[in-house]
Design a protein around this motif. Structure first.
Motif, PDB file in Angstrom:
ATOM      1  N   UNK B   3      29.876  -1.697 -37.752  1.00 43.03           N
ATOM      2  CA  UNK B   3      29.374  -2.393 -36.566  1.00 43.03           C
ATOM      3  C   UNK B   3      30.441  -3.324 -35.993  1.00 43.03           C
ATOM      4  N   UNK B   4      30.590  -3.284 -34.682  1.00 42.87           N
ATOM      5  CA  UNK B   4      31.496  -4.201 -33.993  1.00 42.87           C
ATOM      6  C   UNK B   4      30.682  -5.180 -33.160  1.00 42.87           C
ATOM      7  N   UNK B  29      32.989  -5.834 -37.865  1.00 42.58           N
ATOM      8  CA  UNK B  29      34.223  -6.366 -37.283  1.00 42.58           C
ATOM      9  C   UNK B  29      33.863  -7.116 -36.011  1.00 42.58           C
ATOM     10  N   UNK B  30      34.682  -8.106 -35.672  1.00 42.18           N
ATOM     11  CA  UNK B  30      34.339  -8.928 -34.528  1.00 42.18           C
ATOM     12  C   UNK B  30      35.478  -9.097 -33.542  1.00 42.18           C
ATOM     13  N   UNK B  31      35.083  -9.369 -32.312  1.00 38.35           N
ATOM     14  CA  UNK B  31      36.072  -9.675 -31.282  1.00 38.35           C
ATOM     15  C   UNK B  31      35.557 -10.859 -30.470  1.00 38.35           C
ATOM     16  N   UNK B  39      38.458 -17.727 -35.561  1.00 36.68           N
ATOM     17  CA  UNK B  39      38.765 -18.426 -36.809  1.00 36.68           C
ATOM     18  C   UNK B  39      37.469 -18.847 -37.515  1.00 36.68           C
ATOM     19  N   UNK B  40      36.576 -19.482 -36.753  1.00 40.91           N
ATOM     20  CA  UNK B  40      35.317 -19.962 -37.339  1.00 40.91           C
ATOM     21  C   UNK B  40      34.452 -18.813 -37.862  1.00 40.91           C
ATOM     22  N   UNK B  41      34.399 -17.725 -37.102  1.00 40.42           N
ATOM     23  CA  UNK B  41      33.555 -16.587 -37.500  1.00 40.42           C
ATOM     24  C   UNK B  41      34.046 -15.997 -38.820  1.00 40.42           C
ATOM     25  N   UNK B  42      35.379 -15.980 -38.982  1.00 38.88           N
ATOM     26  CA  UNK B  42      35.942 -15.481 -40.249  1.00 38.88           C
ATOM     27  C   UNK B  42      35.634 -16.460 -41.379  1.00 38.88           C
ATOM     28  N   UNK B  49      36.243  -8.875 -40.470  1.00 38.48           N
ATOM     29  CA  UNK B  49      37.576  -8.776 -39.894  1.00 38.48           C
ATOM     30  C   UNK B  49      37.504  -9.057 -38.400  1.00 38.48           C
ATOM     31  N   UNK B  50      38.574  -9.654 -37.885  1.00 36.91           N
ATOM     32  CA  UNK B  50      38.695  -9.796 -36.434  1.00 36.91           C
ATOM     33  C   UNK B  50      39.609  -8.670 -35.968  1.00 36.91           C
TER      34      UNK B  50
END
Lengths: 275, 275
Positions: B3-4, B29-31, B39-42, B49-50
């Motif tokens: 999922x992205x 994974x995120x964008x 940074x915060x989401x990680x 992963x970003x």
């Protein structure tokens, strides 16, 4: 201390519960014009006894927990209380009430506005702790005798309230913006949705936002039409200010000035910093 | 399932938490355009992963949890996804988004509006269970391929949502009354108070009522100016209806027609019966 409560609804009933909890009364007697309220208040154990209005004059403290127009009438009917009896009202407006208080009992009468409540009404709505950690505004206490002022202060502090002193005129202007205007808006929002062709299909989409914004619209019309009546001028002033804001937003939307709209919203979010 | 998530704020971040909780993704994974959000989401472990935007095309499902204008741009940049990739947006408007979706991916794109949120934003605002027991509106799903429609339905049901199907046009009109208008009102109310001479001394009196009515005014201006832009006409219509109600109430107050005012309030309280 024998306490009398006029009006055994949300405010009066909840107060009775808190007075009992904190051992602030040996006996609590109640009065209400509504026979169902009298019955329920007794059944719920909010009061020890229901009495005739005149019997209230035997109490040490009389609370007026009724709509604001009723408070004015009640004060006139309590002119002949002993000098040691304290009267405390819990109304949402203060200026007209203070002004109309008979001079003979002005020293006895504490004009109070506890900033608390729910959208429900009647004895069944009474809840313990309604007053806890809330603000109560006391107005024009320089006109009160120390005995009565201290009694009121002690009770409000004992049930967990924080006291703010204010001139009645100033109170009514502030209360218009912080409480009366929001009620008018909430009623108007509820009516806007209810008058749509199929309100149910709109309301199925309602989440926390609409729930919050429409909660006040469930408040007692009897109580609130009286408040609007007594605080007419301040309410109209606040309504004018609000309409100005809404008109400005509408113009920005019509003219598609999205950056300006964002700035207007940004200003509103600064509420975060104060509140 | 990989999922992205595009947009790692309140909605995207909370979704990531729920997907994980219900084992709905092997990898998330995120964008985000905002480096701090990445940074915060990680750090918060919202995503594994970003990735760069183009890398999202390798996902099975891509969620667009960004402001509604950004959703339109993102759809254009996702035109070349494989036919098995599902795209789901979480935007508060639907008609413009559905209309502007490139035809090549129209079958893949599920137009969704989860009726949930808080007044906070950013990855730190993400909370587990934000979607639980809430409504999600899916629009114009007759234009979707069954694979994509079912995938979206399965996910929303798995995280505890109730699905309502609606035409995008109808959704936008309903959403104007139930969500967009209340936000406009809340921003206007906050600004009315903030522009008074001494807002702090007014706000000290604020209780639950004002707190509820001003909560939405703390919502993200970036997100909400976009929503107002995309739902301009419906919002203006709802604002007109609301202003009519307010004008009527104001006239009753000015003319001291208290019985009529009480009836108007009484009508609003019938909301109780539906909601």
């Amino acid at each position: 201390m024998k306490v009398g409560i006029v009006g055994l609804g949300l405010m009066g009933g909840s107060l009775a519960l808190d007075l009992r909890k904190h051992n602030l009364a040996n006996k609590i007697v109640g009065y209400d014009r509504n026979p169902r309220h009298k019955k329920e208040a007794l059944e719920l154990g909010l009061v020890d006894e229901i009495v005739e209005f005149d019997k209230l004059k035997e109490c040490d403290i009389i609370f007026l927990a009724i709509p604001v127009e009723g408070i004015i009438d009640a004060l006139h009917n309590l002119q002949d209380i002993p000098p040691t009896t304290t009267i405390i009202d819990l109304g949402s407006t203060k200026e007209k009430i203070v002004k109309s208080c008979p001079t003979t009992i002005r020293k006895n009468f504490i004009a109070a506005h506890p900033m608390t409540g729910t959208e429900y009404s009647g004895p069944m709505a009474a809840v313990e702790g309604l007053y806890y950690d809330k603000i109560v505004v006391l107005c024009n206490t320089e006109q009160n005798e120390p005995l009565h002022k201290e009694r009121a202060e002690n009770i409000f502090v004992a049930i967990g309230m924080q006291i703010v002193y204010m001139d009645a005129k100033e109170h009514d202007l502030h209360a218009a913006y912080i409480s009366h205007l929001p009620h008018a808006i909430s009623y108007a929002l509820a009516n806007s949705v209810l008058k749509q062709e199929d309100p149910k299909s709109i309301l199925i989409l309602a989440a926390g936002g609409f729930r919050d914004m429409s909660r006040l619209a469930k408040s007692s019309p009897t109580m609130w039409s009286d408040i609007f009546k007594q605080n007419k001028e301040n309410l109209l002033t606040s309504l004018e200010d609000f309409k100005k804001e809404l008109r400005y937003a509408k113009e920005l939307i019509e003219n598609e000035e999205w950056e300006e709209l964002k700035k207007w919203m940004q200003n509103a979010t600064t509420l975060h910093q104060i509140f």
